[in-house]
Write a protein that holds these residues in place. Structure first.
Motif, PDB file in Angstrom:
ATOM      1  N   ALA A   1       0.527 -41.483-141.470  1.00  0.00           N
ATOM      2  CA  ALA A   1       1.867 -42.443-142.475  1.00  0.00           C
ATOM      3  C   ALA A   1       1.635 -41.771-143.798  1.00  0.00           C
ATOM      4  O   ALA A   1       2.691 -42.663-144.237  1.00  0.00           O
ATOM      5  CB  ALA A   1       0.706 -43.705-142.439  1.00  0.00           C
ATOM      6  N   ARG A   2       0.887 -41.852-144.105  1.00  0.00           N
ATOM      7  CA  ARG A   2       0.917 -40.445-145.322  1.00  0.00           C
ATOM      8  C   ARG A   2       1.680 -39.254-145.177  1.00  0.00           C
ATOM      9  O   ARG A   2       2.672 -40.054-146.689  1.00  0.00           O
ATOM     10  CB  ARG A   2      -1.160 -40.411-146.304  1.00  0.00           C
ATOM     11  N   ASP A   3       1.630 -39.047-144.371  1.00  0.00           N
ATOM     12  CA  ASP A   3       2.793 -38.025-144.408  1.00  0.00           C
ATOM     13  C   ASP A   3       4.474 -37.414-143.959  1.00  0.00           C
ATOM     14  O   ASP A   3       5.137 -37.835-145.029  1.00  0.00           O
ATOM     15  CB  ASP A   3       2.353 -37.012-143.611  1.00  0.00           C
ATOM     16  N   ALA A   4       4.252 -39.347-143.359  1.00  0.00           N
ATOM     17  CA  ALA A   4       5.138 -39.678-143.245  1.00  0.00           C
ATOM     18  C   ALA A   4       5.662 -41.010-144.695  1.00  0.00           C
ATOM     19  O   ALA A   4       7.755 -40.746-144.992  1.00  0.00           O
ATOM     20  CB  ALA A   4       5.724 -41.303-141.838  1.00  0.00           C
ATOM     21  N   LEU A   5       5.641 -41.399-145.034  1.00  0.00           N
ATOM     22  CA  LEU A   5       5.401 -42.047-146.299  1.00  0.00           C
ATOM     23  C   LEU A   5       6.426 -40.957-147.937  1.00  0.00           C
ATOM     24  O   LEU A   5       6.456 -41.061-148.457  1.00  0.00           O
ATOM     25  CB  LEU A   5       4.437 -42.813-147.566  1.00  0.00           C
ATOM     26  N   ALA A   6       5.112 -39.780-147.964  1.00  0.00           N
ATOM     27  CA  ALA A   6       5.716 -39.075-148.029  1.00  0.00           C
ATOM     28  C   ALA A   6       7.006 -38.074-148.036  1.00  0.00           C
ATOM     29  O   ALA A   6       7.725 -37.976-149.378  1.00  0.00           O
ATOM     30  CB  ALA A   6       5.001 -37.450-148.164  1.00  0.00           C
ATOM     31  N   LYS A   7       7.220 -37.928-146.440  1.00  0.00           N
ATOM     32  CA  LYS A   7       8.831 -37.639-146.507  1.00  0.00           C
ATOM     33  C   LYS A   7       9.657 -38.553-146.708  1.00  0.00           C
ATOM     34  O   LYS A   7      10.595 -38.257-146.867  1.00  0.00           O
ATOM     35  CB  LYS A   7       8.488 -37.179-145.098  1.00  0.00           C
ATOM     36  N   THR A   8       9.256 -39.727-146.779  1.00  0.00           N
ATOM     37  CA  THR A   8      10.101 -40.662-146.108  1.00  0.00           C
ATOM     38  C   THR A   8      10.831 -40.800-148.365  1.00  0.00           C
ATOM     39  O   THR A   8      11.959 -40.707-148.080  1.00  0.00           O
ATOM     40  CB  THR A   8       9.872 -42.236-146.411  1.00  0.00           C
ATOM     41  N   VAL A   9      10.034 -41.240-149.185  1.00  0.00           N
ATOM     42  CA  VAL A   9       9.885 -41.262-150.402  1.00  0.00           C
ATOM     43  C   VAL A   9      10.870 -39.374-150.544  1.00  0.00           C
ATOM     44  O   VAL A   9      11.262 -39.532-151.461  1.00  0.00           O
ATOM     45  CB  VAL A   9       9.029 -40.632-151.664  1.00  0.00           C
ATOM     46  N   TYR A  10      10.450 -38.048-150.096  1.00  0.00           N
ATOM     47  CA  TYR A  10      11.138 -37.053-150.915  1.00  0.00           C
ATOM     48  C   TYR A  10      12.659 -37.147-150.424  1.00  0.00           C
ATOM     49  O   TYR A  10      13.518 -36.981-150.772  1.00  0.00           O
ATOM     50  CB  TYR A  10      10.044 -36.398-150.473  1.00  0.00           C
ATOM     51  N   GLY A  11      12.635 -37.886-149.155  1.00  0.00           N
ATOM     52  CA  GLY A  11      14.138 -37.692-148.328  1.00  0.00           C
ATOM     53  C   GLY A  11      14.857 -38.463-148.993  1.00  0.00           C
ATOM     54  O   GLY A  11      16.236 -38.010-149.884  1.00  0.00           O
ATOM     55  N   ALA A  12      14.251 -39.773-149.590  1.00  0.00           N
ATOM     56  CA  ALA A  12      15.406 -40.904-150.129  1.00  0.00           C
ATOM     57  C   ALA A  12      15.737 -39.789-151.808  1.00  0.00           C
ATOM     58  O   ALA A  12      16.703 -40.494-152.640  1.00  0.00           O
ATOM     59  CB  ALA A  12      14.795 -42.239-150.256  1.00  0.00           C
ATOM     60  N   LEU A  13      14.929 -39.368-152.124  1.00  0.00           N
ATOM     61  CA  LEU A  13      15.085 -39.090-153.703  1.00  0.00           C
ATOM     62  C   LEU A  13      15.743 -38.097-153.465  1.00  0.00           C
ATOM     63  O   LEU A  13      16.815 -37.724-154.307  1.00  0.00           O
ATOM     64  CB  LEU A  13      13.051 -38.341-154.476  1.00  0.00           C
ATOM     65  N   PHE A  14      16.424 -37.743-152.603  1.00  0.00           N
ATOM     66  CA  PHE A  14      16.618 -36.075-152.456  1.00  0.00           C
ATOM     67  C   PHE A  14      18.407 -36.362-152.347  1.00  0.00           C
ATOM     68  O   PHE A  14      18.933 -35.734-152.773  1.00  0.00           O
ATOM     69  CB  PHE A  14      15.927 -35.142-151.108  1.00  0.00           C
ATOM     70  N   LEU A  15      18.392 -36.867-151.941  1.00  0.00           N
ATOM     71  CA  LEU A  15      19.650 -38.323-150.907  1.00  0.00           C
ATOM     72  C   LEU A  15      20.453 -38.756-152.807  1.00  0.00           C
ATOM     73  O   LEU A  15      21.135 -38.745-152.719  1.00  0.00           O
ATOM     74  CB  LEU A  15      19.492 -39.210-149.836  1.00  0.00           C
ATOM     75  N   TRP A  16      19.002 -39.687-153.567  1.00  0.00           N
ATOM     76  CA  TRP A  16      19.270 -39.624-155.254  1.00  0.00           C
ATOM     77  C   TRP A  16      20.108 -38.911-155.989  1.00  0.00           C
ATOM     78  O   TRP A  16      21.066 -39.327-156.414  1.00  0.00           O
ATOM     79  CB  TRP A  16      18.793 -40.611-155.198  1.00  0.00           C
ATOM     80  N   VAL A  17      19.606 -37.861-155.692  1.00  0.00           N
ATOM     81  CA  VAL A  17      19.456 -36.921-156.191  1.00  0.00           C
ATOM     82  C   VAL A  17      21.067 -36.138-156.399  1.00  0.00           C
ATOM     83  O   VAL A  17      22.056 -35.937-157.448  1.00  0.00           O
ATOM     84  CB  VAL A  17      18.436 -35.583-156.632  1.00  0.00           C
ATOM     85  N   VAL A  18      21.351 -35.795-154.273  1.00  0.00           N
ATOM     86  CA  VAL A  18      22.802 -35.553-154.465  1.00  0.00           C
ATOM     87  C   VAL A  18      23.577 -36.393-154.563  1.00  0.00           C
ATOM     88  O   VAL A  18      24.900 -35.859-155.638  1.00  0.00           O
ATOM     89  CB  VAL A  18      22.985 -35.377-153.190  1.00  0.00           C
TER      90      VAL A  18
END
Length: 873
Positions: A199-216
């Motif tokens: 769950a910790r890794d999934a949450l980290a991936k979710t936050v990073y993926g969302a941040l990546f899309l927001w930066v794009v």
């Protein structure tokens, strides 16, 4: 380091131009971000570069702000200490440092128009993801007796919540609790420690993926054009992942290879289209050419309802009942229905019995066979769902930036198809999103004029002048280059212009004369010459090869050709060589035969030329050798003449030297005899002279000895007398000094008495002066007495000085007396020795020199003189 220059996602950058060709803006579209790298990456590799840049390039102020405490790492570097960055050893990049990378990143953010506040919020989220990876769990027993997860370090979770901008309590819930909604009821399930880590890794991936899309999205907002109507043309750059085949392949590799299959199919179509256009332009028949198509592989992956990704989506819809094992079993049942069947009917899908047991299936791509391991979380990666706890975390009590990037993530994953618009918004699976993006990309590529660039990596060590053959072959195969070559070879892969064809292959007919086929193409139609050349080549190729002339002779060139290995006969169908309007098109077979005969004739010509060159070299070498031999002979004859002349000269010089040597011998013998005679004469004369000189010297020494002896006797006697007289005088003086010394003691005693009397007198006078009424009279009397005392004191001083002088004289006399005694003792011993020596002298000698002895008058006179001298001293 494999991914030192890899972004780990595909991107398409489109540049928009207006009617005047002026750049209006650009936009970026991304494909399949590899979020699985957030939680795990292999040894020797890196996570995303921004993590290392922030850890190594942050300032002291940023270290404090982002809770990077160096003192808690136990001596490790921060990049090695954090879990998300230290799994692969945190290697550094070859091209530049992470500190420089952070400077470039910040510079790029500022160039996008971001203020310092927005930059700080983005970096805070990145730091929060790093701290989120540091969260550890420990197990505890729940009320129901089950093992559940508990946060081991509350401070780490607090730091992560503060930096991410979310509520601490809800973050803790998202890490340790899973919420399920069943028929409107919410069920909370406590997670075990291993599930909590997932769950910790999934949450980290979710936050990073969302941040990546927001930066794009923010980048596109900054660089994109304002009005689509102003764009008349565009140029796009597609940078997408290449074909991948690892030891263990998962969902990411399937999507990447599916993309490469689709792009390869488009590339094959493009190549075939270019081939078709050129054949039509040159008026070449091409109906028999078959086009290699990999549509069956694409259908195996994406077709409905039996495609691999389609069945994966269906398995994801089953919720908790779906699993990777069930999915791969359905695949095997679909493509391998027969018992003991291991390869599907279209040969694209395969799985051995052992692979079926292990949950492995293989897909034959254009670049080769790839084995995929199903039990590597295919379903979880395809769902890529945001847990309800995470949704609650992001939607409530979170910062504005977290809410914004979460909305970007939701809009990217929502199903916007027509079937989904009627009901509530549903999230699309990753494969659905990917297929939609890929379809849009292929459609856009088909409307453009593509140009392909294949980048080849010569070696994995990034070293210059090093090429790994196997690695390059794999890249050519995975990049589709070999497939493109195969497509081209199915038609007419060799193309040459008419003039070039005639010049290249005219040499194949050396026996054909100029009247039948000219050697030069000047002032001639190259197309007609090429056609004529082809006809003659086919005609001559059908005939047997004869190298002899009619008269039975054979030329040197034909001898060479006959001795060489004969090429394949030049016989092939004429339709395999097509003459176009400007080019000649050849298939591989005719081209290989023409080239083999060309190489054959070239080798014969080269051999002939080499033989002539060797002959010329040998002839030149012979002439040089002949000239050198003549030169050597002349030089040798000269040497012989000079040697004979030198021997004659040596003989003459030897005779002259012999004569001179004999002369020197005679001269040396004469000089030696003369020198010996002179030396003998000198020795004789010297001996005689030395005899006379010796006699004279003996006589003089004897006379000197007699006089010296008499003088010493006189001197000794005089010294003895003088010492005796001086002894008597010294005794008298000593007696007188002793008497005077006694008198001086009396004088000293008298002086002491006078001093005592003067002291008493002085005291008496002072007493009288005190009692006397007449002061002046007393003072006068005192003064007179004082003067008398001063005179007495001066007299005493004089007497003491005289006494000291007399003491010195006495001491001096005592020393002289002691020295005289010593001298008398020595004199007495000398006299005794002289007496003994005189007694030994013969009586005649004594009589002879008695008249020469010391008279009594002389002795008395010497004594008187010595006494006088002593008294004066």
């Amino acid at each position: 380091l494999r991914n030192d220059n890899s972004s780990r996602f595909g991107k398409f950058i489109e540049l928009g131009f207006n009617r005047a060709g002026i750049l209006q803006g650009a936009k970026v579209q991304t494909y399949l971000l590899e979020k699985v790298r957030i939680g795990f990456h292999a040894s020797g590799e890196r996570n995303y570069h921004i993590f290392y840049q922030l850890l190594r390039g942050a300032t002291e102020e940023q270290h404090h702000k982002y809770c990077f405490h160096d003192g808690l790492t136990g001596g490790l570097e921060l990049a090695n200490y954090f879990h998300l960055t230290g799994q692969g050893g945190a290697p550094t990049l070859r091209e530049f440092t992470d500190e420089e990378g952070l400077k470039y990143t910040l510079k790029s953010m500022r160039s996008m128009g971001w203020d310092e506040g927005k930059i700080d919020m983005v970096l805070s989220i990145v730091a929060g993801i790093l701290h989120l990876g540091q969260v550890k769990f420990e197990s505890k027993m729940s009320d129901g007796g089950q093992e559940v997860a508990q946060i081991a370090d509350e401070k780490t979770v607090a730091d992560a919540a503060k930096l991410l901008g979310v509520d601490l309590e809800k973050l803790t819930t998202a890490l340790t609790v899973r919420i399920m909604v069943t028929r409107g009821d919410e069920i909370r399930i406590d997670l075990a420690p291993d599930k909590a880590q997932d769950a910790r890794d999934a949450l980290a991936k979710t936050v990073y993926g969302a941040l990546f899309l927001w930066v794009v999205k923010e980048v596109n907002n900054c660089i994109m054009w304002e009005n689509d109507k102003d764009i008349r043309s565009s140029a796009g750059v597609l940078d997408i992942f290449g074909f991948e085949s690892f030891a263990i392949n998962s969902f990411e590799q399937l999507c990447i290879n599916f993309t490469n299959e689709a792009l390869q199919q488009q590339f094959n179509k493009f190549i075939f289209k270019l081939e078709q256009e050129e054949y039509e332009r040159e008026n070449i028949s091409w109906a028999f050419i078959s086009f290699p198509d990999n549509q069956d592989c694409l259908d195996t992956i994406q077709s409905r309802p039996k495609g691999i990704l389609t069945m994966l989506d269906d398995e994801c819809k089953l919720g908790q009942r779906g699993s990777d094992r069930n999915w791969v079993k359905r695949l095997n049942d679909t493509y391998l229905p027969e018992r003991n069947q291991e390869i599907s009917d279209n040969t694209r899908y395969s799985a051995t019995k052992m692979q079926q047991v292990k949950g492995i299936f293989c897909v034959r791509h254009f670049a080769g066979n790839v084995a995929y391991t199903a039990e590597t979380s295919f379903l979880e990666k395809n769902r890529d769902e945001i847990p309800l706890t995470a949704q609650t975390l992001f939607e409530e009590d979170s910062s504005d930036l977290i809410k914004e990037i979460y909305n970007v993530q939701l809009s990217a994953s929502e199903d916007t198809s027509a079937s989904a618009k009627s009901g509530p918004a549903k999230s699309k699976t990753v494969s659905q999103q990917f297929k939609a993006q890929l379809t849009s990309l292929i459609e856009m590529i088909e409307t453009t004029d593509p140009h392909y660039i294949r980048c080849l990596k010569p070696n994995d060590a990034a070293k210059p002048k090093l090429m790994t053959r196997k690695r390059l072959t794999e890249q050519l195969r995975y990049g589709g280059v070999l497939e493109a070559v195969r497509v081209a070879r199915m038609g007419y892969p060799v193309r040459m212009d008419h003039g070039g064809f005639f010049k290249r292959y005219r040499m194949l007919l050396p026996s054909v004369g100029e009247d039948r086929l000219p050697w030069s193409a000047e002032d001639q139609d190259p197309q007609q010459l090429s056609e004529k050349l082809l006809d003659i080549v086919l005609e001559e190729g059908a005939k047997p090869t004869i190298y002899e002339n009619e008269d039975g002779t054979i030329s040197r060139a034909n001898q060479i050709r006959k001795a060489q290995r004969q090429p394949e006969e030049m016989v092939f169908p004429k339709q395999d060589v097509q003459l176009g309007k400007t080019k000649i098109f050849m298939r591989k077979g005719p081209h290989d035969k023409l080239e083999s005969h060309r190489v054959f004739h070239q080798n014969a010509s080269v051999t002939l030329i080499q033989s002539w060159m060797r002959m010329m070299q040998q002839n030149r070498r012979y002439l040089i050798t002949e000239d050198a031999a003549l030169t050597v002979q002349r030089w040798y004859r000269g040497c012989l003449g000079r040697a004979r002349w030198w021997r004659l000269r040596e003989a003459q010089a030897g005779q002259l030297l012999t004569n001179n040597f004999r002369m020197q011998l005679k001269r040396r013998k004469y000089n030696k005899a003369r020198a010996g005679t002179v030396r003998l004469q000198a020795q004789y004369r010297g001996r005689m002279a030395r005899k006379v000189i010796a006699a004279t010297k003996i006589q003089s020494y004897y006379r000197m000895h007699v006089q010296s002896k008499a003088f010493r006797k006189l001197k000794s006697a005089i010294n003895s007398l003088q010492c005796r007289v001086r002894q008597g005088i010294a005794k008298k003086v000593f007696e007188q000094v002793k008497r005077e010394a006694k008198d001086m003691g009396k004088v000293k005693e008298h002086n002491e008495k006078l001093k005592a009397e003067m002291a008493s007198l002085k005291a008496m006078l002072q007493a009288q002066a005190a009692n006397d009424a007449g002061k002046e009279k007393s003072e006068k009397a005192i003064k007179e007495k004082q003067d008398e005392i001063d005179r007495l004191e001066s007299r005493i001083a004089q007497l003491e000085a005289a006494l000291a002088k007399e003491k010195e004289k006495v001491k001096k006399l005592e020393n002289n007396l002691a020295s005289q005694k010593e001298g008398n003792r020595k004199l007495a011993s000398d006299l005794q020795y002289q007496k003994e020596k005189t007694a030994i002298v013969q009586t005649p000698m004594r009589r002879k020199h008695s008249s020469e002895g010391v008279t009594a008058e002389q002795l008395a006179e010497a004594v008187v003189i010595g006494a006088t001298v002593s008294s004066e001293d």
